[in-house]
Design a protein around this motif. Sequence first.
Motif, PDB file in Angstrom:
ATOM      1  N   GLU A  75      -2.578   0.776  -4.184  1.00 45.77           N
ATOM      2  CA  GLU A  75      -2.033  -0.710  -3.933  1.00 45.77           C
ATOM      3  C   GLU A  75      -1.511  -1.045  -5.132  1.00 45.77           C
ATOM      4  OE1 GLU A  75      -3.499  -4.835  -2.050  1.00 45.77           O
ATOM      5  OE2 GLU A  75      -4.849  -3.655  -2.905  1.00 45.77           O
ATOM      6  N   ALA A  76      -0.120  -1.272  -5.253  1.00 40.74           N
ATOM      7  CA  ALA A  76       0.672  -1.591  -6.490  1.00 40.74           C
ATOM      8  C   ALA A  76       1.204  -2.780  -6.129  1.00 40.74           C
ATOM      9  CB  ALA A  76       1.441  -0.359  -6.829  1.00 40.74           C
ATOM     10  N   PRO A  77       1.645  -3.401  -7.466  1.00 40.30           N
ATOM     11  CA  PRO A  77       2.289  -4.780  -7.346  1.00 40.30           C
ATOM     12  C   PRO A  77       3.773  -4.681  -6.576  1.00 40.30           C
ATOM     13  CG  PRO A  77       1.411  -4.558  -9.469  1.00 40.30           C
ATOM     14  CD  PRO A  77       1.302  -3.091  -8.835  1.00 40.30           C
ATOM     15  N   ASP A  78       4.291  -3.437  -6.725  1.00 38.32           N
ATOM     16  CA  ASP A  78       5.592  -3.241  -6.247  1.00 38.32           C
ATOM     17  C   ASP A  78       6.082  -1.823  -6.337  1.00 38.32           C
ATOM     18  OD1 ASP A  78       6.735  -2.754  -8.872  1.00 38.32           O
ATOM     19  OD2 ASP A  78       6.472  -4.899  -9.227  1.00 38.32           O
ATOM     20  N   ASP A  79       7.293  -1.556  -5.847  1.00 39.64           N
ATOM     21  CA  ASP A  79       7.717  -0.092  -5.786  1.00 39.64           C
ATOM     22  C   ASP A  79       8.104   0.380  -7.120  1.00 39.64           C
ATOM     23  OD1 ASP A  79       7.803  -0.251  -2.983  1.00 39.64           O
ATOM     24  OD2 ASP A  79       9.905  -0.472  -2.741  1.00 39.64           O
ATOM     25  N   VAL A  80       8.569  -0.493  -8.107  1.00 40.27           N
ATOM     26  CA  VAL A  80       8.749   0.321  -9.519  1.00 40.27           C
ATOM     27  C   VAL A  80       7.508   0.591 -10.077  1.00 40.27           C
ATOM     28  CG1 VAL A  80       9.661  -0.461 -11.771  1.00 40.27           C
ATOM     29  CG2 VAL A  80      11.096  -1.226  -9.610  1.00 40.27           C
ATOM     30  N   SER A  81       6.458  -0.132  -9.817  1.00 37.38           N
ATOM     31  CA  SER A  81       5.438   0.091 -10.660  1.00 37.38           C
ATOM     32  C   SER A  81       4.535   1.372  -9.904  1.00 37.38           C
ATOM     33  CB  SER A  81       4.068  -0.914 -10.441  1.00 37.38           C
ATOM     34  OG  SER A  81       4.708  -2.390 -10.909  1.00 37.38           O
ATOM     35  N   MET A  82       4.844   1.687  -8.775  1.00 35.59           N
ATOM     36  CA  MET A  82       4.135   2.743  -8.091  1.00 35.59           C
ATOM     37  C   MET A  82       4.906   3.799  -8.424  1.00 35.59           C
ATOM     38  SD  MET A  82       1.723   3.940  -6.109  1.00 35.59           S
ATOM     39  CE  MET A  82       1.637   5.722  -6.655  1.00 35.59           C
ATOM     40  N   LEU A 133       0.933  -1.383  -0.021  1.00 38.12           N
ATOM     41  CA  LEU A 133      -0.089  -0.267   0.113  1.00 38.12           C
ATOM     42  C   LEU A 133       0.899   1.251  -0.004  1.00 38.12           C
ATOM     43  CD1 LEU A 133      -2.765  -1.005   2.740  1.00 38.12           C
ATOM     44  CD2 LEU A 133      -2.951  -0.715   0.284  1.00 38.12           C
ATOM     45  N   TYR A 134       0.304   2.432  -0.586  1.00 32.53           N
ATOM     46  CA  TYR A 134       1.136   3.456  -0.721  1.00 32.53           C
ATOM     47  C   TYR A 134       0.273   4.747  -0.415  1.00 32.53           C
ATOM     48  CZ  TYR A 134       4.309   0.709  -3.196  1.00 32.53           C
ATOM     49  OH  TYR A 134       5.169  -0.520  -3.794  1.00 32.53           O
ATOM     50  N   LEU A 135       0.588   5.520   0.205  1.00 37.06           N
ATOM     51  CA  LEU A 135      -0.054   6.948   0.632  1.00 37.06           C
ATOM     52  C   LEU A 135       0.460   8.041  -0.022  1.00 37.06           C
ATOM     53  CD1 LEU A 135      -2.403   8.459   2.225  1.00 37.06           C
ATOM     54  CD2 LEU A 135      -0.373   8.801   3.953  1.00 37.06           C
ATOM     55  N   SER A 136      -0.174   8.796  -1.039  1.00 34.18           N
ATOM     56  CA  SER A 136       0.482   9.756  -1.774  1.00 34.18           C
ATOM     57  C   SER A 136      -0.051  11.122  -1.149  1.00 34.18           C
ATOM     58  CB  SER A 136       0.300   9.658  -3.262  1.00 34.18           C
ATOM     59  OG  SER A 136       0.856   8.680  -3.960  1.00 34.18           O
ATOM     60  N   ARG A 137       0.430  12.492  -1.220  1.00 35.39           N
ATOM     61  CA  ARG A 137       0.208  13.583  -0.843  1.00 35.39           C
ATOM     62  C   ARG A 137       0.461  14.476  -1.948  1.00 35.39           C
ATOM     63  NH1 ARG A 137       2.179  10.685   2.872  1.00 35.39           N
ATOM     64  NH2 ARG A 137       4.342  11.641   2.369  1.00 35.39           N
ATOM     65  N   PHE A 138      -0.240  15.459  -2.443  1.00 30.17           N
ATOM     66  CA  PHE A 138       0.078  16.409  -3.491  1.00 30.17           C
ATOM     67  C   PHE A 138      -0.717  17.744  -3.262  1.00 30.17           C
ATOM     68  CE2 PHE A 138      -3.965  14.071  -4.541  1.00 30.17           C
ATOM     69  CZ  PHE A 138      -4.561  15.114  -5.121  1.00 30.17           C
ATOM     70  N   THR A 163       4.349   7.565   0.175  1.00 28.26           N
ATOM     71  CA  THR A 163       5.104   6.712   1.376  1.00 28.26           C
ATOM     72  C   THR A 163       4.400   5.410   1.262  1.00 28.26           C
ATOM     73  OG1 THR A 163       4.941   8.869   2.615  1.00 28.26           O
ATOM     74  CG2 THR A 163       5.050   6.602   3.852  1.00 28.26           C
ATOM     75  N   VAL A 164       5.486   4.502   1.489  1.00 28.78           N
ATOM     76  CA  VAL A 164       5.091   2.905   1.292  1.00 28.78           C
ATOM     77  C   VAL A 164       4.418   2.699   3.043  1.00 28.78           C
ATOM     78  CG1 VAL A 164       6.368   0.539   1.436  1.00 28.78           C
ATOM     79  CG2 VAL A 164       7.008   2.563  -0.163  1.00 28.78           C
ATOM     80  N   LEU A 165       3.458   1.954   2.792  1.00 30.01           N
ATOM     81  CA  LEU A 165       2.814   1.718   4.068  1.00 30.01           C
ATOM     82  C   LEU A 165       3.304   0.344   4.425  1.00 30.01           C
ATOM     83  CD1 LEU A 165      -0.372   3.604   3.522  1.00 30.01           C
ATOM     84  CD2 LEU A 165       1.413   4.450   4.847  1.00 30.01           C
ATOM     85  N   LEU A 174      -6.800   1.638  -6.737  1.00 28.58           N
ATOM     86  CA  LEU A 174      -7.015   2.926  -5.902  1.00 28.58           C
ATOM     87  C   LEU A 174      -7.958   2.472  -5.056  1.00 28.58           C
ATOM     88  CD1 LEU A 174      -6.759   5.995  -5.732  1.00 28.58           C
ATOM     89  CD2 LEU A 174      -8.886   6.188  -7.020  1.00 28.58           C
ATOM     90  N   HIS A 175      -7.553   2.578  -3.728  1.00 23.55           N
ATOM     91  CA  HIS A 175      -8.482   2.624  -2.477  1.00 23.55           C
ATOM     92  C   HIS A 175      -8.974   3.692  -2.047  1.00 23.55           C
ATOM     93  CE1 HIS A 175      -7.701  -1.793  -2.032  1.00 23.55           C
ATOM     94  NE2 HIS A 175      -6.435  -1.380  -2.315  1.00 23.55           N
ATOM     95  N   GLY A 176      -8.570   4.960  -2.322  1.00 20.49           N
ATOM     96  CA  GLY A 176      -9.175   6.102  -1.876  1.00 20.49           C
ATOM     97  C   GLY A 176      -8.640   7.384  -2.226  1.00 20.49           C
ATOM     98  N   PHE A 177      -9.354   8.386  -2.624  1.00 23.37           N
ATOM     99  CA  PHE A 177      -8.910   9.522  -3.114  1.00 23.37           C
ATOM    100  C   PHE A 177      -9.697  10.749  -2.266  1.00 23.37           C
ATOM    101  CE2 PHE A 177      -8.323  13.286  -5.730  1.00 23.37           C
ATOM    102  CZ  PHE A 177      -7.716  13.030  -6.674  1.00 23.37           C
TER     103      PHE A 177
END
Length: 108
Positions: A57-64, A3-8, A83-85, A40-43
């Motif tokens: 949620e992404a398969p791996d860090d490279v994909s994200m 899981l990854y949390l992005s802020r923008f 941020t990787v969770l 995408l789990h939330g926006f």
Amino acid sequence: MPLYLSRFRYTPETWARLIANPEDRRNAARTYIESVGGTLHGFWYAFGPQDGLTLWEAPDDVSMAAVALAIGSGGAVTDLETTVLLSVEETLAALRTARGITYRPPGA
């Protein structure tokens, strides 16, 4: 999958375009992450230093990283941070592994 949390933050020009033509950006975000096999789990939009947050949620860090690079290169957002969770279970495993690492502080 991780899981990854992005802020923008949107640029002032992006806000002006959205005011002139309101658009649900969740659909665009969903398309980006699904193109690499993710979800995408939330926006959310927010008050404060960031204009929005996404939970992916992404398969791996490279994909994200690819998704973040594509979004960041478009010019509509600034200050994109991802941020990787870690789950509680992953953190517990890291804590157990950390017990076996002997750390030496600088200068000690």
